[in-house]
Design an enzyme around this catalytic site. Structure first.
Site, mmCIF file in Angstrom:
data_model
loop_
_atom_site.group_PDB
_atom_site.id
_atom_site.type_symbol
_atom_site.label_atom_id
_atom_site.label_comp_id
_atom_site.label_asym_id
_atom_site.label_seq_id
_atom_site.Cartn_x
_atom_site.Cartn_y
_atom_site.Cartn_z
ATOM 1 N N HIS A 72 0.784 -1.238 0.000
ATOM 2 C CA HIS A 72 0.000 0.000 0.000
ATOM 3 C C HIS A 72 0.816 1.288 0.000
ATOM 4 O O HIS A 72 0.338 2.332 -0.417
ATOM 5 C CB HIS A 72 -1.027 -0.008 1.141
ATOM 6 C CG HIS A 72 -0.482 0.399 2.474
ATOM 7 N ND1 HIS A 72 -0.015 -0.508 3.382
ATOM 8 C CD2 HIS A 72 -0.328 1.612 3.057
ATOM 9 C CE1 HIS A 72 0.392 0.120 4.470
ATOM 10 N NE2 HIS A 72 0.228 1.412 4.301
ATOM 11 N N GLU A 76 3.447 5.625 -3.146
ATOM 12 C CA GLU A 76 3.643 6.896 -2.451
ATOM 13 C C GLU A 76 5.119 7.118 -2.090
ATOM 14 O O GLU A 76 5.654 8.193 -2.281
ATOM 15 C CB GLU A 76 2.775 6.900 -1.178
ATOM 16 C CG GLU A 76 2.931 8.116 -0.284
ATOM 17 C CD GLU A 76 2.086 9.301 -0.760
ATOM 18 O OE1 GLU A 76 1.361 9.146 -1.764
ATOM 19 O OE2 GLU A 76 2.187 10.365 -0.138
ATOM 20 N N ASP A 77 5.766 6.075 -1.576
ATOM 21 C CA ASP A 77 7.080 6.269 -0.957
ATOM 22 C C ASP A 77 8.279 5.739 -1.737
ATOM 23 O O ASP A 77 9.416 5.968 -1.344
ATOM 24 C CB ASP A 77 7.105 5.593 0.428
ATOM 25 C CG ASP A 77 6.105 6.219 1.382
ATOM 26 O OD1 ASP A 77 5.668 7.353 1.097
ATOM 27 O OD2 ASP A 77 5.766 5.590 2.390
HETATM 28 MN MN MN Z 1 0.799 3.117 5.552
#
Ligand code: MN
Length: 707
Positions: A72, A76-77
């Protein structure tokens, strides 16, 4: 140590070898992508997505959801993109990861300021696949469990967001266990000290409650055994800390008021046993009427089903009992997640799923029909936060108010100056009473006039602290100013006895009295007189003494005139209800100012020997306003006779404030009413008109009622 091990153990309980293998592949992928990233706590970053996956595995979520949970945070990262995920894990997993990523990018300040558009996106994400929000909730739960590593400012923001956005969503989806944990963790992170104090208090109270709980439990168990009901489970039920805190904070209940309620839950096998147990309990303890709720027949919006009742237990302690089937209990604890957790075709589980879908579907339709996202958000919010109302200013700004708030609360929420000068309100463009509780979605327009001022009666219906404190503050200031003015006039009048006028008296003379009386200022001296704490004749005597004038009095009784607008320091006695045109006198009441009576009022006459408390009064010419007066009418007991009286009163512009009608015998009616009139001649016209009515036998004004 292999952090994947505990997740694997959990997964082995319900997944196939193939599924396990593909999840393990996702783990290796995610671990590599996050590389040597670490969390605030110092642990490797990969521990977080694995922990999130474990929460979901405990809920028995499917392979796609677990895979998405492990992945997840990669978009994003890390440098991983959607295409990589599609290639490796397929479209379905990619959609879930993408949905969670979009939710992460939404930045909620708090729910009042949350951008409508962002909120809309979240609801749409939920609607596209409910599993997205489940991953997001699990993500948030793990972040909350490990929040202590974060810097204080970030901690507070995340805690607030959890309490205001995510816990309500968990609640709306019926996920009670999630909601409770999110709320308690949020509460602890936001108010660590309050949390600690409350926790200690609850633990302490638990000890004291033990005995009485045991007593109630024994009695219920005995009754169940006697009735030969099988598979009935009884357990005591505590409240979670945040709900106790909220009750104390919002409903102003004391800790003991909340803790003195004993909660029990009874789970049974079949639906009809629920009702039998209910009957048993109602036979054992007296139920509090009006508090019984049948959520089995009429489930809550989130699918929750149970019977609720409140009983008077031993020593009068209230007992809150919840009765439901095992299956309903699963839904009550897990809500929408029960669908995965208990893979059965049971009706209750099916219901909660279809309810959630219907709700989300409704949201999508709302979105399509809403004229703008503000309108959409208003609906969603009132759905998620039923304790609050959201209304619009004429310019479309959302104002958030507690449930039950009125237009006056709204006015003060905008600005204290608007509150202080509001006179009327248009709700959805229609004039409405200021006291009317507002409803979500209404457009509220406050009408102000420059010289308006807050009304003490508003205190009876405002619910916000802001409105209450402003009104009280204003009234206090107002009373202060009015007392000074009245005190001045009373002193002026009393000085007349000594042939003096206030204008002649030099400030040092007054200051000497102020000093001698240990008051703060000259204004304070007059205020004391106006409030009735210091008799005007006494003050006048002091003034004349220090003025050292030997003038003797000529005119002993020079009456004070009143204008009818003196407000808070001047009141009209309810025993005799004087109206303009009556001969009147004032009675100085300690701390309350001046009370106006009829000169002939027996209540006033009782004080006639206390000269310093009685003040002769005159009405100012051309007084305007409404004055209350009591009248008594004896009527023939005939159909329509009372109607004739009220019609006549209305025709003559007299308002009926109160009315008490009583049958004095079969043929007669005795009516006492308080009506408003302008003055004596207005009252005379009313009495003449009523007298002419054939059904009216006798009419008279009441002048000395006991109050
Ligand atoms: Mn998270």
């Amino acid at each position: 140590m292999n952090i994947f091990a505990s997740l694997k153990t959990e997964l082995q309980q319900y997944m196939t070898g193939n599924e396990l293998a593909s999840i393990e592949k996702a783990y290796e992928f995610s671990k590599k992508a996050h590389g040597d990233q670490i969390r605030y706590s110092g642990e490797p970053y990969i521990t977080h997505p694995v922990a999130v996956a474990l929460i979901l595995a405990e809920m028995r979520m499917d392979v796609e959801t677990i895979t998405a949970a492990i992945l997840h945070d990669v978009i994003e990262d890390t440098s991983v993109n959607t295409t990589n995920i599609i290639n490796q894990f397929g479209q379905e997993v990619s959609n879930l990861v993408d949905g969670v990523t979009k939710l992460t990018q939404i930045n909620f300040e708090n729910h009042a300021q949350a951008q409508a558009e962002n909120f809309r996106k979240m609801i749409m994400a939920m609607a596209s696949d409910i599993r997205i929000i489940l991953v997001k909730l699990a993500d948030r739960l793990h972040n909350m469990r490990t929040i202590h590593g974060l810097p204080a400012k970030k901690r507070r923001r995340i805690a607030l967001e959890t309490l205001e956005i995510f816990a309500p969503i968990a609640n709306r989806l019926g996920m009670h266990a999630f909601r409770v944990e999110l709320e308690d963790l949020g509460f602890r992170a936001l108010y660590p000290l309050r949390y600690k104090i409350l926790k200690t208090a609850v633990e302490k109270a638990g000890g004291n409650r033990h005995e009485i709980m045991a007593l109630i439990e024994t009695q219920i168990r005995e009754a169940i055994t006697k009735a030969q009901l099988s598979s009935v489970n009884l357990s005591s039920r505590g409240k979670h800390l945040y709900s106790i805190y909220k009750k104390m904070h919002e409903k102003h209940l004391s800790f003991s008021e909340i803790m003195d309620v004993y909660g029990f839950r009874i789970t049974v096998g079949k639906v009809d046993t629920c009702y039998r147990v209910l009957g048993l309990l109602h036979g054992l303890f007296k139920p509090i009427s009006q508090r019984f709720k049948d959520y089995i027949a009429i489930p809550k919006a989130n699918g929750y089903q149970s019977l609720h009742t409140i009983l008077f237990g031993p020593y009068g302690v209230p007992i809150e009992a919840q009765i439901r089937t095992e299956e309903m209990h699963k839904v009550a604890e897990n809500g929408i997640a029960a669908h995965w957790l208990y893979k059965t075709e049971k009706k209750a589980l099916h219901d909660v799923q279809s309810r959630a879908n219907a709700w989300l579907q409704g949201m999508v339709e709302m979105d399509q029909s809403a004229r703008n996202s503000l309108e959409f958000i208003e609906h969603v919010k009132s759905d998620l936060f039923p304790d609050e109302v959201y209304v619009f200013t004429p310019k479309g700004k959302i104002i958030e108010l507690p449930f039950g708030a009125t237009a006056v609360d709204f006015a003060y929420a905008i600005h204290s100056a608007i509150g202080n000068t509001c006179v009327a309100v248009k709700i959805d463009k229609r004039l409405s009473p200021l006291s009317m509780p507002l409803e979500s979605g209404q457009q509220v327009e406050i009408i102000t006039t420059q010289n308006a001022r807050p009304n003490a009666a508003w205190l009876n219906f405002v619910v916000t602290g802001k409105a209450r404190s402003h009104i009280k503050h204003y009234l206090k200031r107002q009373q202060h100013a009015e007392s000074i003015a009245l005190g001045k006039r009373l002193t002026e009048k009393a000085l007349f006895t000594y042939g003096l006028e206030l204008g002649q008296i030099a400030t040092p003379v007054l200051q000497a009295i102020v000093d001698a009386s240990q008051l703060e200022s000259i204004a304070h001296l007059f205020e004391e007189v106006g409030m009735g704490n210091r008799p005007a004749p006494l003050v006048a005597k002091q003034i004349s003494k220090s003025f050292s004038s030997q003038l003797t009095s000529g005119d002993a009784l020079h009456p004070l005139t009143i204008q009818g607008t003196e407000g808070l320091v001047l009141s009209y006695a309810k025993c005799c209800r004087p109206i303009p045109g009556d001969h009147i006198a004032g009675l100085i009441k300690e701390g309350q100012g001046l009370e106006v009576h009829l000169m002939s009022c027996p209540h006033l006459l009782a004080f006639q020997h206390q000269v310093e408390r009685c003040v002769p009064l005159l009405w100012e010419n051309n007084i305007a306003g409404d004055f209350s007066v009591d009248i008594q009418i004896d009527l023939l007991n005939k159909r329509g006779s009372l109607g004739g009286v009220t019609t006549a009163l209305a025709e003559l512009d007299a308002n009926i404030m109160t009315l008490r009608a009583q049958e004095s015998d079969v043929h007669h009616f005795h009516v006492e009413m308080t009506v408003t009139v302008k003055n004596r001649s207005h009252l005379a016209r009313i009495m003449r008109k009523l007298h002419r009515q054939s059904d009216v036998i006798r009419i008279l004004r009441l002048k000395s009622r006991a109050v």
